[in-house]
Design an enzyme around this catalytic site. Structure first.
Site, PDB file in Angstrom:
ATOM      1  N   HIS A   1       0.853  -1.185   0.000  1.00 21.00           N
ATOM      2  CA  HIS A   1       0.000   0.000   0.000  1.00 21.00           C
ATOM      3  C   HIS A   1       0.894   1.242   0.000  1.00 21.00           C
ATOM      4  CE1 HIS A   1      -3.983  -1.673   1.903  1.00 21.00           C
ATOM      5  NE2 HIS A   1      -4.089  -1.561   0.596  1.00 21.00           N
TER       6      HIS A   1
ATOM      7  N   CYS B   1      -2.653   3.014   9.232  1.00 23.65           N
ATOM      8  CA  CYS B   1      -3.643   1.999   8.854  1.00 23.65           C
ATOM      9  C   CYS B   1      -4.853   2.035   9.779  1.00 23.65           C
ATOM     10  CB  CYS B   1      -3.016   0.606   8.902  1.00 23.65           C
ATOM     11  SG  CYS B   1      -1.886   0.231   7.562  1.00 23.65           S
TER      12      CYS B   1
END
Length: 287
Positions: free
Chosen positions: A180, A280
């Site tokens: 990511h 996150c």
């Protein structure tokens, strides 16, 4: 012949924090029971109580800085729902939801969609393309940096531009450990009328062409080391002055302090077993 721009290092007094609003999800059902990234190993024990304690400490840090933290109720059977950043991108009150690549996480998207509607958001769009939200989208105040390579479809970048009404710059990720964008790059301060955005990133996580793009757009960026990236040091959260970061990222912490930031190290060791860190766990609600 061209000459590189000199690095502009600002003092702490010149780094201006702005009050933020975040959405988080307690890791009440956190575990590692499948593998969808190189960090996950179901054979290693997970201490859910410790994960909750680390998450609670992270939430408390945000609140101590004056930020507002909203929460969504965790759902049994969705152990990665704690990673709220992956379930929505919010800019100027417009919401682009998520569509996960991994089937194990797909149900999370609708729980977050319902939260937005119940919280009063009316401009909520669910994507037609695979889009893992702030996992792969980073707002700089003027541009939306958009990662691809492992999770988010390249076509989702154009969809984000259309839905959110902001310019998008595509960035190619090439290292599966940094699957990511938010584990390879962090926006430290957003662009203003008088100052460009400031970021930190790990160059080797990106393709050669993307490295040139980042160098052109952000000549004063902090370049993280392999050790910084390997402890998820770039999965950090900044309000423009205060940076919440994995405590093991010692080199990056030193660089941040030298660049005028106040650093708040946190322990995210248990959450890291799923490949997650402070960012996150933190979706920003803008507008």
């Amino acid at each position: 012949m061209t000459t590189a721009s000199p690095q502009v290092v600002l003092s702490v007094a010149e780094r201006v924090p702005t009050t933020r609003r975040y959405l988080m999800c307690e890791p009440r059902h956190f575990t590692v029971e499948y593998v969808i990234n190189p960090w996950m190993d179901p054979s290693k024990p997970v201490d859910t109580d410790l994960a909750i304690a680390q998450w609670t400490a992270l939430k408390s840090v945000y609140e101590s800085l004056g930020h507002t933290v909203e929460t969504i109720e965790p759902v049994p059977g969705l152990p990665d729902m704690v990673f709220s950043a992956n379930s929505g991108t919010v800019i100027d009150g417009r919401v682009l939801g998520a569509r996960f690549r991994a089937a194990q996480r797909s149900a999370e998207a609708d729980h977050y969609r319902r939260w937005f509607l119940e919280a009063g958001y009316r401009d909520v769009t669910m994507p037609s393309r695979i889009n893992e939200a702030e996992g792969d989208f980073a707002w700089t105040g003027s541009l939306l940096l958009a990662g691809t390579g492992y999770r988010t479809d390249p076509a989702a970048h154009a969809e984000a531009q259309e839905v959110l009404g902001v310019p998008v710059v595509s960035l190619q990720l090439v290292d599966p450990r940094y699957y990511h964008l938010d584990v390879a790059l962090v926006v430290l301060s957003e662009a203003t009328a008088t100052r460009p955005a400031h970021i930190a990133y790990y160059p080797e996580a990106f393709s050669a062409g993307t490295q040139r793009v980042l160098a052109r757009l952000f000549p004063d960026a902090i370049r993280a080391t392999e050790a910084d990236a390997a402890c998820l040091g770039l999965n950090a959260v900044s309000d423009g002055r205060n940076v919440v970061i994995a405590q093991e990222s010692t080199h990056l912490i030193t660089e941040l302090q030298a660049n005028g930031y106040t650093v708040l190290p946190v322990d995210i060791s248990e959450l890291r077993k799923s490949g997650g860190g402070p960012k996150c766990c933190t979706m920003e609600l803008r507008g």
